[in-house]
Design a protein around this motif. Structure first.
Motif: not given
Length: 411
Positions: A250-263
């Motif tokens: 969602n946030l990196r590959l699609d929207k390019h808003w983040s370099y990487g997230t984690s849960g």
């Protein structure tokens, strides 16, 4: 492995356990820091330490041929640390610098602040293992010696060995090295059970000029030992544990808003925390919070793992099983996990078959039990001049501004 860790401390002396461990390889009663380092180097051995929530770890890496003399050095460091005055002063200065660095780096700062928001600062899991400037500043050498004398007891210790050896070879070497350890057991730790997290709380920390905002969403979840623990492994891997997780898609590959997230679900012995950490570009902070909330609702039940997505994550989980325990470090990690969580002896031998047997329905049931969107606490670290208004517009609770030490900031 000693049953101590950061949970052995009170809030008033946070940082004592890890500071003591940091000094184990800095000299013993019979070897100063240089002699100990030289003796280890001459054997090709390496000694290191670590402090977890529940365990204090002293780790020796040695060649098989030099195992017995290396074990003697390990035992000397673990049982007879000198906490030499010069090394104590130096290590304390380093620790205070480390804390300052943690407070300056948003992701590390979040890891310092969130435990107190979830568990309460007086709880065994509610403080950073490194301590604070205030608590570390008050630690004296005598405090480290007292902690060591109280908690390093053989009745509370377990020795884990991985490598090319046998019990027949190992036991005499261990007896020669650790046989003089005076009998005893450490005190029982006070790890209380906390109530479910009160949601609709929003905290902000100002980082003027920051190019990114760090978003954290978290709540206290279930303690280890639940029937659904295994099912949560593929759930969390797919949600936030790999490059193609839902959060990253969602946030990196699609929207390019983040370099990487984690849960993740944290792994203390007691109540774990569900936690998402999402560093995002500043001008997409509000929008990213909405997306993180959507993904959390999805994994909690709105979008259960099914069909091709289920098949894909199960391929991911099972394809790597063949090499799962191919290294000594992987075997060691499995043994540490078994020890800390009290897993049955058959846990790892049955692991592959149990993973392969997980169904869509089991994953969905586990998700709903462990992930509770209505209990989320949000922490956002960033340039408040640019992001505060948008975050407040979400209406996710009264926003509280915090200092970098977690105390309320005056406005």
């Amino acid at each position: 492995m000693v049953d101590a860790g950061a949970a052995s401390e009170s809030a008033a002396n946070a940082g004592t356990a890890s500071l003591a461990l940091d000094l184990f390889d800095k000299g013993t009663r019979s070897r100063d820091v240089f002699k100990l380092a030289d003796d280890l180097a001459s054997l090709g051995a390496n000694l290191s330490t670590a402090t977890g929530a529940d365990l204090s770890i002293v780790r020796l890496q040695s060649t098989t041929a030099a195992l017995q003399p290396s074990l003697a050095l390990m035992a000397d460091a673990a049982l007879n640390p000198s906490f030499a005055a010069d090394q104590f002063t130096l290590q304390k200065q380093r620790r205070l610098a480390q804390i300052a660095q943690e407070r300056a780096q948003p992701n590390a700062l979040a890891q310092r602040i969130v435990p107190g928001l979830l568990y309460g600062e007086a709880h065994a899991y509610g403080k950073p293992a490194s301590g604070s400037e205030a608590t570390v500043g008050k630690i004296a050498r005598e405090d480290l010696a007292r902690w060591h004398a109280t908690w390093f007891k053989p009745g509370s210790a377990t020795i884990i060995v991985t490598g090319d050896t046998t019990l027949a070879k190992l036991v005499p070497a261990l007896e020669a090295s650790f046989g003089g350890w005076k009998a005893g057991t450490a005190p029982a730790k006070q790890v209380s059970t906390v109530a479910r997290t009160q949601g609709k709380r929003l905290y902000l920390i100002d980082k003027p000029g920051a190019p990114q905002s760090t978003i954290v969403a978290a709540h206290v979840s279930e303690a280890a030992g639940q029937p659904e623990d295994l099912a949560m492994e593929p759930v969390m891997q797919n949600f936030g544990g790999m490059a193609t997780s839902r959060l990253n898609r969602n946030l990196r590959l699609d929207k390019h808003w983040s370099y990487g997230t984690s849960g993740q679900l944290t792994y203390p012995r007691g109540q774990r925390a569900f936690m998402v950490v999402a560093p995002v570009q500043t001008d997409k902070t509000k929008e990213s919070m909405l997306e993180v909330a959507k993904e959390i609702r999805g994994v909690a039940g709105e979008r259960p793992l099914a069909g091709e997505e289920y098949a894909s994550i199960m391929r991911n989980m099972t394809s790597r099983l063949a090499g799962r325990f191919a290294t000594l470090s992987a075997l060691e990690s499995a043994a540490i996990t078994s020890l800390n969580l009290g897993l049955p002896d058959t846990y790892w031998s049955a692991y592959a078959g149990n993973i392969r047997g997980l169904t869509e329905a089991q994953l969905a049931a586990a998700s709903g039990k462990f992930v509770r969107p209505n209990e989320l606490v949000w922490l956002v670290i960033g340039d408040l001049r640019k992001i505060e208004a948008g975050v407040r517009e979400l209406g996710w609770g009264e926003a509280t501004i915090l200092n970098a030490d977690g105390t309320p900031a005056p406005r």
